[in-house]
Design an enzyme around this catalytic site. Structure first.
Site, mmCIF file in Angstrom:
data_model
loop_
_atom_site.group_PDB
_atom_site.id
_atom_site.type_symbol
_atom_site.label_atom_id
_atom_site.label_comp_id
_atom_site.label_asym_id
_atom_site.label_seq_id
_atom_site.Cartn_x
_atom_site.Cartn_y
_atom_site.Cartn_z
ATOM 1 N N ILE A 143 0.993 -1.079 0.093
ATOM 2 C CA ILE A 143 -0.004 0.079 -0.078
ATOM 3 C C ILE A 143 0.935 1.104 0.050
ATOM 4 O O ILE A 143 1.784 1.615 1.075
ATOM 5 C CB ILE A 143 -1.047 -0.001 1.298
ATOM 6 C CG1 ILE A 143 -1.930 -1.174 1.164
ATOM 7 C CG2 ILE A 143 -1.726 1.228 1.375
ATOM 8 C CD1 ILE A 143 -2.968 -1.183 2.199
ATOM 9 N N PRO A 144 1.024 1.861 -1.040
ATOM 10 C CA PRO A 144 2.114 2.564 -1.524
ATOM 11 C C PRO A 144 1.870 4.183 -0.592
ATOM 12 O O PRO A 144 1.814 5.196 -1.305
ATOM 13 C CB PRO A 144 2.224 3.014 -3.079
ATOM 14 C CG PRO A 144 0.563 2.811 -3.109
ATOM 15 C CD PRO A 144 -0.014 1.841 -2.209
ATOM 16 N N CYS A 145 2.260 4.014 0.650
ATOM 17 C CA CYS A 145 1.874 5.402 1.304
ATOM 18 C C CYS A 145 2.909 6.366 1.115
ATOM 19 O O CYS A 145 2.787 7.517 1.468
ATOM 20 C CB CYS A 145 1.839 4.963 2.997
ATOM 21 S SG CYS A 145 3.186 4.120 3.581
ATOM 22 N N HIS A 146 4.013 6.006 0.267
ATOM 23 C CA HIS A 146 5.149 7.050 -0.138
ATOM 24 C C HIS A 146 4.215 7.967 -0.923
ATOM 25 O O HIS A 146 4.784 8.905 -1.453
ATOM 26 C CB HIS A 146 6.250 6.367 -0.767
ATOM 27 C CG HIS A 146 5.963 5.690 -1.970
ATOM 28 N ND1 HIS A 146 5.721 4.219 -1.788
ATOM 29 C CD2 HIS A 146 6.072 6.023 -3.261
ATOM 30 C CE1 HIS A 146 5.465 3.842 -3.184
ATOM 31 N NE2 HIS A 146 5.672 5.012 -3.992
ATOM 32 N N ARG A 147 3.263 7.692 -1.514
ATOM 33 C CA ARG A 147 2.488 8.678 -2.526
ATOM 34 C C ARG A 147 1.493 9.787 -1.794
ATOM 35 O O ARG A 147 0.989 10.613 -2.436
ATOM 36 C CB ARG A 147 1.492 7.741 -3.469
ATOM 37 C CG ARG A 147 2.344 6.894 -4.393
ATOM 38 C CD ARG A 147 1.234 6.098 -5.268
ATOM 39 N NE ARG A 147 2.210 5.106 -5.901
ATOM 40 C CZ ARG A 147 1.825 3.890 -6.438
ATOM 41 N NH1 ARG A 147 0.631 3.642 -6.359
ATOM 42 N NH2 ARG A 147 2.716 2.984 -7.161
#
Length: 189
Positions: A143-147
């Site tokens: 889940i790409p929380c870096h986005r």
């Protein structure tokens, strides 16, 4: 370790940032991911995982090996997206699950702000709560929380550190200025 937890296994995933660890468990005949640990400044993913899941042991399954291979390819810059069906989302609060699903929907190469995500979820004053839910994301990379970034374009925090966040965004073609702000004219949500 989650309440009522049984035996957990882990698999190490190589990365340019240091080894990541997938902590998983066999649940009703399928391999379910309970946590992905990133290396942090001053702490290895292995140490963090064994602190949170004492007694976890190295082991793999076909689906976890496939997931690890896909994560490795993602971390090398390949356009890979991950599904949610192998993640133990039920280990998160209902609010955090909503935040994680919204974050998961942000396409590769795009970003959103904590405030925009909060508004999308019907909570216009909830930017801080969204940020806290993402700070505790048990499934980074998957889940790409870096986005998710701050409303002023600054990167905000990340479990693996700000430099790792910057590098992950760069892999997706997102430019970050020398001042640490994302250079984009469009935001998701």
């Amino acid at each position: 370790m989650p309440a009522g937890a049984g035996s957990y296994s882990y698999l190490s995933v190589p990365s340019p940032f240091g080894a990541l660890l997938i902590v998983w468990q066999e649940v009703e005949g399928r391999s379910l991911v309970f946590r992905v640990f990133l290396p942090q400044p001053g702490a290895s993913a292995h140490d963090l995982a064994l602190e949170a899941f004492p007694g976890a042991h190295p082991r793999s399954s076909a689906s976890i090996r496939t997931l690890a291979e896909r994560m490795d390819r993602f971390l090398q810059g390949e356009a890979i997206s991950f599904g949610l069906s192998s993640l133990a989302l039920e280990s998160c609060s209902p609010f955090q699950r909503r935040v994680l699903r919204a974050e998961h929907a942000i396409p590769r190469g795009q970003v959103s702000t904590y405030g925009r995500i909060a508004r999308h979820l019907g909570n216009p004053q909830g930017a801080r709560a969204v940020g806290q839910a993402l700070a505790r994301n048990p499934f980074p990379i998957l889940i790409p929380c870096h986005r998710a970034i701050r409303s002023d374009g600054r990167l905000g925090g990340f479990q693996g550190g700000v430099e790792m966040k910057r590098a992950l965004l760069a892999l997706e073609g997102i430019e970050v200025s020398g001042a640490g702000r994302v250079v984009t004219e469009t935001l998701y949500y």
